[in-house]
Design a protein around this motif. Structure first.
Motif, PDB file in Angstrom:
ATOM      1  N   PRO A  52       0.808  -1.204   0.000  1.00  0.00           N
ATOM      2  CA  PRO A  52       0.000   0.000   0.000  1.00  0.00           C
ATOM      3  C   PRO A  52       0.851   1.267   0.000  1.00  0.00           C
ATOM      4  O   PRO A  52       1.992   1.272   0.443  1.00  0.00           O
ATOM      5  CB  PRO A  52      -0.838  -0.110   1.262  1.00  0.00           C
ATOM      6  CG  PRO A  52      -0.225  -1.166   2.087  1.00  0.00           C
ATOM      7  CD  PRO A  52       0.642  -1.989   1.219  1.00  0.00           C
ATOM      8  N   PHE A  53       0.267   2.322  -0.500  1.00  0.00           N
ATOM      9  CA  PHE A  53       0.960   3.583  -0.732  1.00  0.00           C
ATOM     10  C   PHE A  53       0.949   4.417   0.550  1.00  0.00           C
ATOM     11  O   PHE A  53      -0.097   4.615   1.152  1.00  0.00           O
ATOM     12  CB  PHE A  53       0.252   4.306  -1.870  1.00  0.00           C
ATOM     13  CG  PHE A  53       1.075   5.340  -2.557  1.00  0.00           C
ATOM     14  CD1 PHE A  53       2.367   5.082  -2.959  1.00  0.00           C
ATOM     15  CD2 PHE A  53       0.551   6.587  -2.807  1.00  0.00           C
ATOM     16  CE1 PHE A  53       3.126   6.038  -3.600  1.00  0.00           C
ATOM     17  CE2 PHE A  53       1.299   7.558  -3.455  1.00  0.00           C
ATOM     18  CZ  PHE A  53       2.585   7.273  -3.848  1.00  0.00           C
ATOM     19  N   LYS A  54       2.112   4.915   0.954  1.00  0.00           N
ATOM     20  CA  LYS A  54       2.254   5.668   2.208  1.00  0.00           C
ATOM     21  C   LYS A  54       2.331   7.170   1.937  1.00  0.00           C
ATOM     22  O   LYS A  54       2.891   7.595   0.927  1.00  0.00           O
ATOM     23  CB  LYS A  54       3.518   5.243   2.947  1.00  0.00           C
ATOM     24  CG  LYS A  54       3.614   3.760   3.211  1.00  0.00           C
ATOM     25  CD  LYS A  54       2.693   3.344   4.302  1.00  0.00           C
ATOM     26  CE  LYS A  54       2.915   1.863   4.622  1.00  0.00           C
ATOM     27  NZ  LYS A  54       2.041   1.369   5.623  1.00  0.00           N
ATOM     28  N   ALA A  55       1.787   7.950   2.876  1.00  0.00           N
ATOM     29  CA  ALA A  55       1.803   9.408   2.764  1.00  0.00           C
ATOM     30  C   ALA A  55       1.748  10.013   4.165  1.00  0.00           C
ATOM     31  O   ALA A  55       1.554   9.301   5.151  1.00  0.00           O
ATOM     32  CB  ALA A  55       0.610   9.886   1.938  1.00  0.00           C
ATOM     33  N   GLN A  56       1.916  11.328   4.210  1.00  0.00           N
ATOM     34  CA  GLN A  56       1.782  12.064   5.461  1.00  0.00           C
ATOM     35  C   GLN A  56       0.833  13.232   5.243  1.00  0.00           C
ATOM     36  O   GLN A  56       0.911  13.923   4.219  1.00  0.00           O
ATOM     37  CB  GLN A  56       3.135  12.584   5.930  1.00  0.00           C
ATOM     38  CG  GLN A  56       3.059  13.265   7.295  1.00  0.00           C
ATOM     39  CD  GLN A  56       4.407  13.719   7.774  1.00  0.00           C
ATOM     40  OE1 GLN A  56       5.024  14.570   7.151  1.00  0.00           O
ATOM     41  NE2 GLN A  56       4.855  13.131   8.878  1.00  0.00           N
ATOM     42  N   VAL A  57      -0.058  13.450   6.201  1.00  0.00           N
ATOM     43  CA  VAL A  57      -0.987  14.575   6.130  1.00  0.00           C
ATOM     44  C   VAL A  57      -0.188  15.851   6.394  1.00  0.00           C
ATOM     45  O   VAL A  57       0.475  15.968   7.419  1.00  0.00           O
ATOM     46  CB  VAL A  57      -2.132  14.428   7.163  1.00  0.00           C
ATOM     47  CG1 VAL A  57      -3.064  15.634   7.114  1.00  0.00           C
ATOM     48  CG2 VAL A  57      -2.900  13.132   6.927  1.00  0.00           C
ATOM     49  N   ALA A 113     -11.819  21.669   7.074  1.00  0.00           N
ATOM     50  CA  ALA A 113     -13.085  21.020   7.428  1.00  0.00           C
ATOM     51  C   ALA A 113     -13.512  19.928   6.450  1.00  0.00           C
ATOM     52  O   ALA A 113     -14.169  18.964   6.843  1.00  0.00           O
ATOM     53  CB  ALA A 113     -14.184  22.065   7.545  1.00  0.00           C
ATOM     54  N   HIS A 114     -13.149  20.056   5.169  1.00  0.00           N
ATOM     55  CA  HIS A 114     -13.688  19.126   4.175  1.00  0.00           C
ATOM     56  C   HIS A 114     -12.636  18.439   3.307  1.00  0.00           C
ATOM     57  O   HIS A 114     -12.993  17.695   2.397  1.00  0.00           O
ATOM     58  CB  HIS A 114     -14.684  19.858   3.271  1.00  0.00           C
ATOM     59  CG  HIS A 114     -15.778  20.517   4.045  1.00  0.00           C
ATOM     60  ND1 HIS A 114     -16.789  19.821   4.660  1.00  0.00           N
ATOM     61  CD2 HIS A 114     -15.996  21.814   4.339  1.00  0.00           C
ATOM     62  CE1 HIS A 114     -17.585  20.663   5.287  1.00  0.00           C
ATOM     63  NE2 HIS A 114     -17.130  21.879   5.104  1.00  0.00           N
ATOM     64  N   SER A 115     -11.365  18.700   3.563  1.00  0.00           N
ATOM     65  CA  SER A 115     -10.327  18.072   2.750  1.00  0.00           C
ATOM     66  C   SER A 115      -8.995  18.086   3.492  1.00  0.00           C
ATOM     67  O   SER A 115      -8.858  18.725   4.530  1.00  0.00           O
ATOM     68  CB  SER A 115     -10.197  18.786   1.397  1.00  0.00           C
ATOM     69  OG  SER A 115      -9.899  20.144   1.577  1.00  0.00           O
ATOM     70  N   CYS A 116      -8.049  17.360   2.935  1.00  0.00           N
ATOM     71  CA  CYS A 116      -6.695  17.371   3.494  1.00  0.00           C
ATOM     72  C   CYS A 116      -5.700  17.203   2.352  1.00  0.00           C
ATOM     73  O   CYS A 116      -6.036  16.695   1.284  1.00  0.00           O
ATOM     74  CB  CYS A 116      -6.514  16.280   4.546  1.00  0.00           C
ATOM     75  SG  CYS A 116      -6.520  14.592   3.917  1.00  0.00           S
ATOM     76  N   GLY A 117      -4.490  17.637   2.597  1.00  0.00           N
ATOM     77  CA  GLY A 117      -3.414  17.466   1.640  1.00  0.00           C
ATOM     78  C   GLY A 117      -2.434  16.452   2.180  1.00  0.00           C
ATOM     79  O   GLY A 117      -2.111  16.458   3.371  1.00  0.00           O
ATOM     80  N   VAL A 118      -1.996  15.549   1.318  1.00  0.00           N
ATOM     81  CA  VAL A 118      -1.012  14.551   1.729  1.00  0.00           C
ATOM     82  C   VAL A 118       0.224  14.654   0.846  1.00  0.00           C
ATOM     83  O   VAL A 118       0.133  14.987  -0.338  1.00  0.00           O
ATOM     84  CB  VAL A 118      -1.578  13.109   1.684  1.00  0.00           C
ATOM     85  CG1 VAL A 118      -2.739  12.946   2.649  1.00  0.00           C
ATOM     86  CG2 VAL A 118      -1.987  12.700   0.285  1.00  0.00           C
ATOM     87  N   GLN A 119       1.359  14.384   1.461  1.00  0.00           N
ATOM     88  CA  GLN A 119       2.618  14.305   0.729  1.00  0.00           C
ATOM     89  C   GLN A 119       3.008  12.836   0.682  1.00  0.00           C
ATOM     90  O   GLN A 119       3.061  12.165   1.719  1.00  0.00           O
ATOM     91  CB  GLN A 119       3.699  15.120   1.441  1.00  0.00           C
ATOM     92  CG  GLN A 119       5.028  15.086   0.734  1.00  0.00           C
ATOM     93  CD  GLN A 119       6.054  15.957   1.447  1.00  0.00           C
ATOM     94  OE1 GLN A 119       5.881  16.352   2.587  1.00  0.00           O
ATOM     95  NE2 GLN A 119       7.131  16.246   0.752  1.00  0.00           N
ATOM     96  N   PHE A 120       3.248  12.335  -0.521  1.00  0.00           N
ATOM     97  CA  PHE A 120       3.608  10.935  -0.682  1.00  0.00           C
ATOM     98  C   PHE A 120       5.002  10.680  -0.114  1.00  0.00           C
ATOM     99  O   PHE A 120       5.898  11.509  -0.272  1.00  0.00           O
ATOM    100  CB  PHE A 120       3.596  10.532  -2.154  1.00  0.00           C
ATOM    101  CG  PHE A 120       2.297  10.809  -2.866  1.00  0.00           C
ATOM    102  CD1 PHE A 120       1.073  10.673  -2.229  1.00  0.00           C
ATOM    103  CD2 PHE A 120       2.302  11.203  -4.198  1.00  0.00           C
ATOM    104  CE1 PHE A 120      -0.116  10.922  -2.898  1.00  0.00           C
ATOM    105  CE2 PHE A 120       1.125  11.448  -4.888  1.00  0.00           C
ATOM    106  CZ  PHE A 120      -0.088  11.307  -4.230  1.00  0.00           C
TER     107      PHE A 120
END
Length: 121
Positions: A85-90, A95-102
């Motif tokens: 599975p693919f790993k990332a960090q928030v 309130a309605h979204s988040c950004g992740v860095q792979f």
């Protein structure tokens, strides 16, 4: 007040190293931390990260916080990743979204990513 918001948006955009490409068709993934999970829709994607949108009416669970390591399951672009599975960090959340860095960048250049995104929609 308007200038402060505009400046924060510009600062966030300046931190990005790659152009993000919007996905106009729903592409769903499962964002997980331990036994907890939430279904999200990819809002946009770059070689190094993505914006995940929560389902309408849903708020972020308590475990989904900035700095949290997460796993992205049901990832549609496995052929372009080094691990699954693919790993990332928030890296940010609202309130309605988040950004992740792979943790591992996609094995694509910008033009190839554009082709993959076009094929996915």
């Amino acid at each position: 007040m308007g200038n402060q918001i505009e400046n924060r948006v510009l600062e966030k955009a300046d931190r990005r190293q790659e152009e993000r490409m919007p996905l106009d068709t729903p592409v769903f993934v499962l964002l997980q931390h331990g036994e907890e999970s939430i279904t999200c829709m990819l809002g946009d994607i770059s070689i190094g990260g993505a914006r995940m949108r929560l389902s309408p009416g849903m708020t972020a669970p308590e475990w989904l916080v900035q700095g949290r390591d997460v796993t992205i399951d049901e990832w549609p672009f496995t052929e372009f990743t080094d691990a699954y599975p693919f790993k990332a960090q928030v890296v940010w959340i609202d309130a309605h979204s988040c950004g992740v860095q792979f943790q591992s960048r996609l094995n694509l250049n910008r033009d190839q990513l554009a082709e993959v995104v076009e094929a996915a929609i």
